[in-house]
Design a protein around this motif. Structure first.
Motif, PDB file in Angstrom:
ATOM      1  N   SER A 153       0.816  -1.220   0.000  1.00 19.24           N
ATOM      2  CA  SER A 153       0.000   0.000   0.000  1.00 19.24           C
ATOM      3  C   SER A 153       0.843   1.260   0.000  1.00 19.24           C
ATOM      4  O   SER A 153       0.367   2.326  -0.388  1.00 19.24           O
ATOM      5  N   GLY A 154       2.094   1.146   0.483  1.00 19.77           N
ATOM      6  CA  GLY A 154       2.923   2.331   0.648  1.00 19.77           C
ATOM      7  C   GLY A 154       2.555   3.119   1.893  1.00 19.77           C
ATOM      8  O   GLY A 154       2.996   4.259   2.067  1.00 19.77           O
ATOM      9  N   VAL A 155       1.748   2.537   2.786  1.00 18.24           N
ATOM     10  CA  VAL A 155       1.300   3.203   4.012  1.00 18.24           C
ATOM     11  C   VAL A 155       1.821   2.410   5.208  1.00 18.24           C
ATOM     12  O   VAL A 155       1.494   1.233   5.362  1.00 18.24           O
ATOM     13  N   ASN A 156       2.621   3.059   6.054  1.00 22.13           N
ATOM     14  CA  ASN A 156       3.122   2.346   7.230  1.00 22.13           C
ATOM     15  C   ASN A 156       2.020   2.219   8.279  1.00 22.13           C
ATOM     16  O   ASN A 156       0.986   2.888   8.208  1.00 22.13           O
TER      17      ASN A 156
ATOM     18  N   HIS B 208      -4.712  -7.230  -6.428  1.00 14.95           N
ATOM     19  CA  HIS B 208      -4.100  -5.898  -6.442  1.00 14.95           C
ATOM     20  C   HIS B 208      -4.927  -4.954  -7.309  1.00 14.95           C
ATOM     21  O   HIS B 208      -5.188  -3.814  -6.925  1.00 14.95           O
ATOM     22  N   GLU B 209      -5.329  -5.434  -8.480  1.00 15.95           N
ATOM     23  CA  GLU B 209      -6.105  -4.603  -9.399  1.00 15.95           C
ATOM     24  C   GLU B 209      -7.450  -4.213  -8.786  1.00 15.95           C
ATOM     25  O   GLU B 209      -7.887  -3.059  -8.895  1.00 15.95           O
ATOM     26  N   ALA B 210      -8.121  -5.167  -8.134  1.00 17.33           N
ATOM     27  CA  ALA B 210      -9.409  -4.878  -7.500  1.00 17.33           C
ATOM     28  C   ALA B 210      -9.237  -3.889  -6.347  1.00 17.33           C
ATOM     29  O   ALA B 210     -10.060  -2.987  -6.171  1.00 17.33           O
ATOM     30  N   ALA B 211      -8.166  -4.042  -5.577  1.00 18.74           N
ATOM     31  CA  ALA B 211      -7.914  -3.110  -4.481  1.00 18.74           C
ATOM     32  C   ALA B 211      -7.712  -1.698  -5.012  1.00 18.74           C
ATOM     33  O   ALA B 211      -8.264  -0.726  -4.475  1.00 18.74           O
ATOM     34  N   GLU B 212      -6.931  -1.567  -6.074  1.00 20.15           N
ATOM     35  CA  GLU B 212      -6.700  -0.238  -6.660  1.00 20.15           C
ATOM     36  C   GLU B 212      -8.003   0.371  -7.192  1.00 20.15           C
ATOM     37  O   GLU B 212      -8.246   1.564  -7.050  1.00 20.15           O
ATOM     38  N   ARG B 213      -8.852  -0.457  -7.785  1.00 18.71           N
ATOM     39  CA  ARG B 213     -10.127   0.042  -8.314  1.00 18.71           C
ATOM     40  C   ARG B 213     -11.038   0.472  -7.167  1.00 18.71           C
ATOM     41  O   ARG B 213     -11.693   1.501  -7.237  1.00 18.71           O
TER      42      ARG B 213
ATOM     43  N   PHE C  92      -7.865   3.093   4.703  1.00 15.54           N
ATOM     44  CA  PHE C  92      -8.502   2.321   3.630  1.00 15.54           C
ATOM     45  C   PHE C  92      -7.455   1.672   2.732  1.00 15.54           C
ATOM     46  O   PHE C  92      -7.582   0.506   2.350  1.00 15.54           O
ATOM     47  N   ARG C  93      -6.417   2.421   2.387  1.00 16.83           N
ATOM     48  CA  ARG C  93      -5.385   1.895   1.486  1.00 16.83           C
ATOM     49  C   ARG C  93      -4.658   0.708   2.137  1.00 16.83           C
ATOM     50  O   ARG C  93      -4.480  -0.332   1.517  1.00 16.83           O
TER      51      ARG C  93
ATOM     52  N   PHE D 126      -4.996  -3.497   1.045  1.00 17.92           N
ATOM     53  CA  PHE D 126      -3.880  -4.398   0.739  1.00 17.92           C
ATOM     54  C   PHE D 126      -3.671  -5.458   1.811  1.00 17.92           C
ATOM     55  O   PHE D 126      -3.096  -6.513   1.536  1.00 17.92           O
ATOM     56  N   PHE D 127      -4.184  -5.229   3.011  1.00 19.44           N
ATOM     57  CA  PHE D 127      -4.247  -6.284   4.017  1.00 19.44           C
ATOM     58  C   PHE D 127      -5.160  -7.392   3.493  1.00 19.44           C
ATOM     59  O   PHE D 127      -4.849  -8.580   3.618  1.00 19.44           O
TER      60      PHE D 127
END
Length: 169
Positions: free
Chosen positions: A12-15, A105-110, A137-138, A142-143
């Motif tokens: 996600s790029g989120v710590n 990954h694609e569904a999460a991004e959408r 949420f991000r 990805f979790f």
């Protein structure tokens, strides 16, 4: 072996600190139930009208009204409100409840695309709260992707978008 939370942070790029900054303030008290209802309604109107059939099909067996209620009750509860979701549906058990769906990954991004648009158009949410919520949420999206790997272990490729999507600031 990397934990699901670690994978969520990486992809996600989120710590974790940014993802769970929602716990530093009671967003339910700050925003109120109706704001979560509006956010969830806005979100699911976008999801059910998505131009991508593959994405809409994920939600095809769910009634939009039920999806809206499940989401706003979970969000309200998770962000400091009463346990509405638990009272009606039991423990959220996010990975288990999302197990029947292709949480890629694609569904999460959408999903995140629609959530960002819904947040942007929900004027009752202040900018600082939007950042905290989107980071949560991000990371959570990805979790769930990492949890989906438990049923599809070969999906473990890193999201191509993660590097370009740092935590919101």
């Amino acid at each position: 072996m990397q934990s699901l939370q670690d994978k969520a942070s990486e992809w996600s790029g989120v710590n974790r600190d940014d993802a769970f900054a929602i716990d530093q303030i009671n967003l339910y008290e700050k925003l109120g139930l109706q704001t979560f209802v509006s956010l969830s309604t806005n979100f699911y109107n976008r999801v059910y009208d998505d131009e991508e059939e593959w994405f809409r099909s994920i939600f095809a067996n769910s009634k939009k009204e039920d999806a809206i209620q499940n989401q706003y009750e979970f969000f309200s509860q998770r962000m400091g409100g009463p346990p509405l979701y638990n009272q009606r549906r039991g423990h959220p058990a996010l990975i288990g409840r999302h197990r029947p769906f292709p949480v890629t990954h694609e569904a999460a991004e959408r999903w995140l695309h629609h959530m960002q648009l819904a947040l942007d158009s929900t004027t009752d949410i202040d900018p600082e709260s939007k950042i905290k919520m989107m980071n949560f949420f991000r990371h959570t999206a990805f979790f769930l992707v990492a949890g989906d790997e438990l049923k599809n272990p070969k999906q473990g490729i890193a999201c191509k978008h993660a590097a370009g999507k740092p935590a919101a600031v």
